[in-house]
Design an enzyme around this catalytic site. Sequence first.
Site, PDB file in Angstrom:
ATOM      1  CG  HIS A 217      95.422 -85.123  66.363  1.00 32.16           C
ATOM      2  ND1 HIS A 217      96.060 -84.541  65.294  1.00 32.16           N
ATOM      3  CD2 HIS A 217      96.237 -84.961  67.437  1.00 32.16           C
ATOM      4  CE1 HIS A 217      97.214 -84.042  65.709  1.00 32.16           C
ATOM      5  NE2 HIS A 217      97.350 -84.270  66.977  1.00 32.16           N
TER       6      HIS A 217
ATOM      7  CD  GLU B  98      99.170 -80.116  65.938  1.00 33.30           C
ATOM      8  OE1 GLU B  98      98.492 -80.780  65.152  1.00 33.30           O
ATOM      9  OE2 GLU B  98     100.415 -80.252  66.029  1.00 33.30           O
TER      10      GLU B  98
ATOM     11  CG  ASP C  14      84.547 -77.597  70.800  1.00 35.59           C
ATOM     12  OD1 ASP C  14      85.741 -77.689  71.156  1.00 35.59           O
ATOM     13  OD2 ASP C  14      83.657 -77.161  71.549  1.00 35.59           O
ATOM     14  CG  HIS C  15      84.473 -80.758  73.792  1.00 36.85           C
ATOM     15  ND1 HIS C  15      84.671 -79.411  73.593  1.00 36.85           N
ATOM     16  CD2 HIS C  15      84.754 -80.976  75.116  1.00 36.85           C
ATOM     17  CE1 HIS C  15      85.024 -78.834  74.735  1.00 36.85           C
ATOM     18  NE2 HIS C  15      85.095 -79.757  75.667  1.00 36.85           N
TER      19      HIS C  15
ATOM     20  CG  HIS D  37      96.915 -80.521  69.875  1.00 32.86           C
ATOM     21  ND1 HIS D  37      98.080 -80.304  70.547  1.00 32.86           N
ATOM     22  CD2 HIS D  37      97.178 -81.529  68.999  1.00 32.86           C
ATOM     23  CE1 HIS D  37      99.020 -81.131  70.091  1.00 32.86           C
ATOM     24  NE2 HIS D  37      98.496 -81.888  69.161  1.00 32.86           N
TER      25      HIS D  37
ATOM     26  CG  HIS E 207      98.350 -86.403  71.136  1.00 34.44           C
ATOM     27  ND1 HIS E 207      98.540 -87.248  70.060  1.00 34.44           N
ATOM     28  CD2 HIS E 207      98.681 -85.164  70.699  1.00 34.44           C
ATOM     29  CE1 HIS E 207      98.994 -86.535  69.036  1.00 34.44           C
ATOM     30  NE2 HIS E 207      99.074 -85.273  69.391  1.00 34.44           N
TER      31      HIS E 207
ATOM     32  CB  CYS F 188     102.191 -87.259  66.842  1.00 38.33           C
ATOM     33  SG  CYS F 188     102.880 -85.698  67.433  1.00 38.33           S
TER      34      CYS F 188
END
Lengths: 137, 137, 137, 137, 137, 137
Positions: free
Chosen positions: D17, D127, D82-83, D44, D42, D36
């Site tokens: 994100h 997070e 996801d991914h 998580h 980047h 960020c």
Amino acid sequence: MTFKTSIIRRAQFNAAHRLHNDQWSIEKNNDIFGKCNNPNFHGHNYILEVKVIGEINPDTGYVVDAKILKQIINKEVIDQFDHKNLNLDTSDFRHLIPTAENIARVIYDKIRINLSIDLELKIKLYETENNSVEYPA
Amino acid sequence: MTFKTSIIRRAQFNAAHRLHNDQWSIEKNNDIFGKCNNPNFHGHNYILEVKVIGEINPDTGYVVDAKILKQIINKEVIDQFDHKNLNLDTSDFRHLIPTAENIARVIYDKIRINLSIDLELKIKLYETENNSVEYPA
Amino acid sequence: MTFKTSIIRRAQFNAAHRLHNDQWSIEKNNDIFGKCNNPNFHGHNYILEVKVIGEINPDTGYVVDAKILKQIINKEVIDQFDHKNLNLDTSDFRHLIPTAENIARVIYDKIRINLSIDLELKIKLYETENNSVEYPA
Amino acid sequence: MTFKTSIIRRAQFNAAHRLHNDQWSIEKNNDIFGKCNNPNFHGHNYILEVKVIGEINPDTGYVVDAKILKQIINKEVIDQFDHKNLNLDTSDFRHLIPTAENIARVIYDKIRINLSIDLELKIKLYETENNSVEYPA
Amino acid sequence: MTFKTSIIRRAQFNAAHRLHNDQWSIEKNNDIFGKCNNPNFHGHNYILEVKVIGEINPDTGYVVDAKILKQIINKEVIDQFDHKNLNLDTSDFRHLIPTAENIARVIYDKIRINLSIDLELKIKLYETENNSVEYPA
Amino acid sequence: MTFKTSIIRRAQFNAAHRLHNDQWSIEKNNDIFGKCNNPNFHGHNYILEVKVIGEINPDTGYVVDAKILKQIINKEVIDQFDHKNLNLDTSDFRHLIPTAENIARVIYDKIRINLSIDLELKIKLYETENNSVEYPA
């Protein structure tokens, strides 16, 4: 008789990455790397454990000073990888697929050159709660 | 110079078991195994870590593909042990006491036959937060 | 072929300590140990992992009985260190700086003498979530 | 007297994100979001806890069947996030900044519509190990 | 102005159980409870958090003495459930399905009668890392 | 309809302390506080969770900026308590017994004055893995 002692320092960084071999077709990349091949990237909270093995200094009771080890980790790993896109923002993974295995090897090399020759080094890297790697094995 | 690299895959299964040596008297079983000898069984959430050691494949950046390792673990361990009574529902522990040590050895043998000869294997099994075993040591 | 097996038992103790070398000046102690040199002490929840390596006894399925290992840890470590000031309340650290490295070595020696010669012993000690040591390495 | 009961189901997803407000200048985005705001993203490992509050069904002993709750989480959250790159790969965050707070609200809305009106819902989203959010508070 | 304060005490027990409604057919039990219906039982490491809410006693700085709370938990929960088969070895689940929800309610009732009326009680019970319940919600 | 949202920030500090009521005899202190009354102190790794509840700012997607919350925690808690003896090195516990309950209340007051009136605050403090407190309850 005494033995060598290990000290382990834990740290974290958050990064985006994509697993992709540019020598391969789209199909083969998708077949091997699946959703890890997403061209828009995905990401992880990487948890890093840096183990240094050596003799205890009798004057300090330390193998290495954890504060100094933390500085090395910050300079060589956190400042370079945290909140970065490993594929796009680092030179290390321009031609190397950023699997956990390869990230651990790159981190090993970056930290190794900061340590005295009589200290042994081992890297453990968690990509998720369920997947981790160690280098050297 | 490069070293071998480990990949560790974590999984879980929930099972009932009883520690009992049928060559022994009730008293001796109770003396050695205590409340673990309860004839009505008790149980655990077993946490399993499967470590595979080998060379990194330069084309994939993997020692082994974690997806394939997960399939092996599912087929050989989760499908056979999860939500089972280890003493009654499996053939592995019909004549072998299902201590964490023996469960780890059985899991080692089941996974070992699925791996290429040039890969080394290590099993870690947590029976509780405070008790775990490794095989080979 | 079978290998040796490890059993790991985890325990905890809470203690105060101060890192201080009485051969050094105030300035040097402060320089090397920083806030760990606080003369009024600070403290930690130490998490201890005791690993014992040996052959599985075929009659019990145990390397060592975890209950007996727990008794040894309680007698040699918990009873002596828990809720204590390591510098003031123990003889072990009267002339030895209570770094995690030295605490691990002292614990090794205390437990070693309770184990049969054919068993190998390893100590892991977490001082915080981010700092731990192993002895032998 | 009996009270309502909660059931909490935990799941994970890994995503990339970027925090960015396109109404703002580069400078202001950098000032507020810092690293960020990295344009290359980047990522998580998000850990999600879905809490459902209701009466225990006396026939099943369940508030809701955890298998059904898992299916809802998989369909509404894991399959979609996801991914993935939350900014580029989802419609939810095209005009909404993917902070943990906003992700939790989006997940709440996605799961809420799958639950009966007499069940209450709460979302917790980690997070990182050190940062988490809850919605509703 | 001051508020009430909570103290939370964590404990563990290991038990076998089976989810089964004896008013239902084999098929319906299998349909609803799946592998949790295994007639030979399976098991878990249950992690229990007992929260007590009240005013801080100004003389002790305690809401309740954690040692006394630990004794209550040991007497009412650990001694009765640890290393037991919840269906066969306890009277509590002879006619009550031992889901996590029902276990939490039973534990609530057992501990509640040991606490003064001005203290509020809440139970959290983890059946696995991914499944937990709270009572009252 | 939207609800309020919580953000939780986790931090740690290591400190020594002693539980002692100087209005009481040695015997009564020993009776109530047991080994926590050790005159030479013991210590803990305290894990702190600071929860702030409010509305999400639509421009930032934040309830509060985690960086600012981290600065408040560092200034008010970490700088004052980390590597300190709570009884001797702080003014807060000169006349207040440093139980986890009282430490949580002191931290609440220190952080509360840094937050806008429309934000709600809750503190959770782990003294050990098995003991924690919340204020307000």
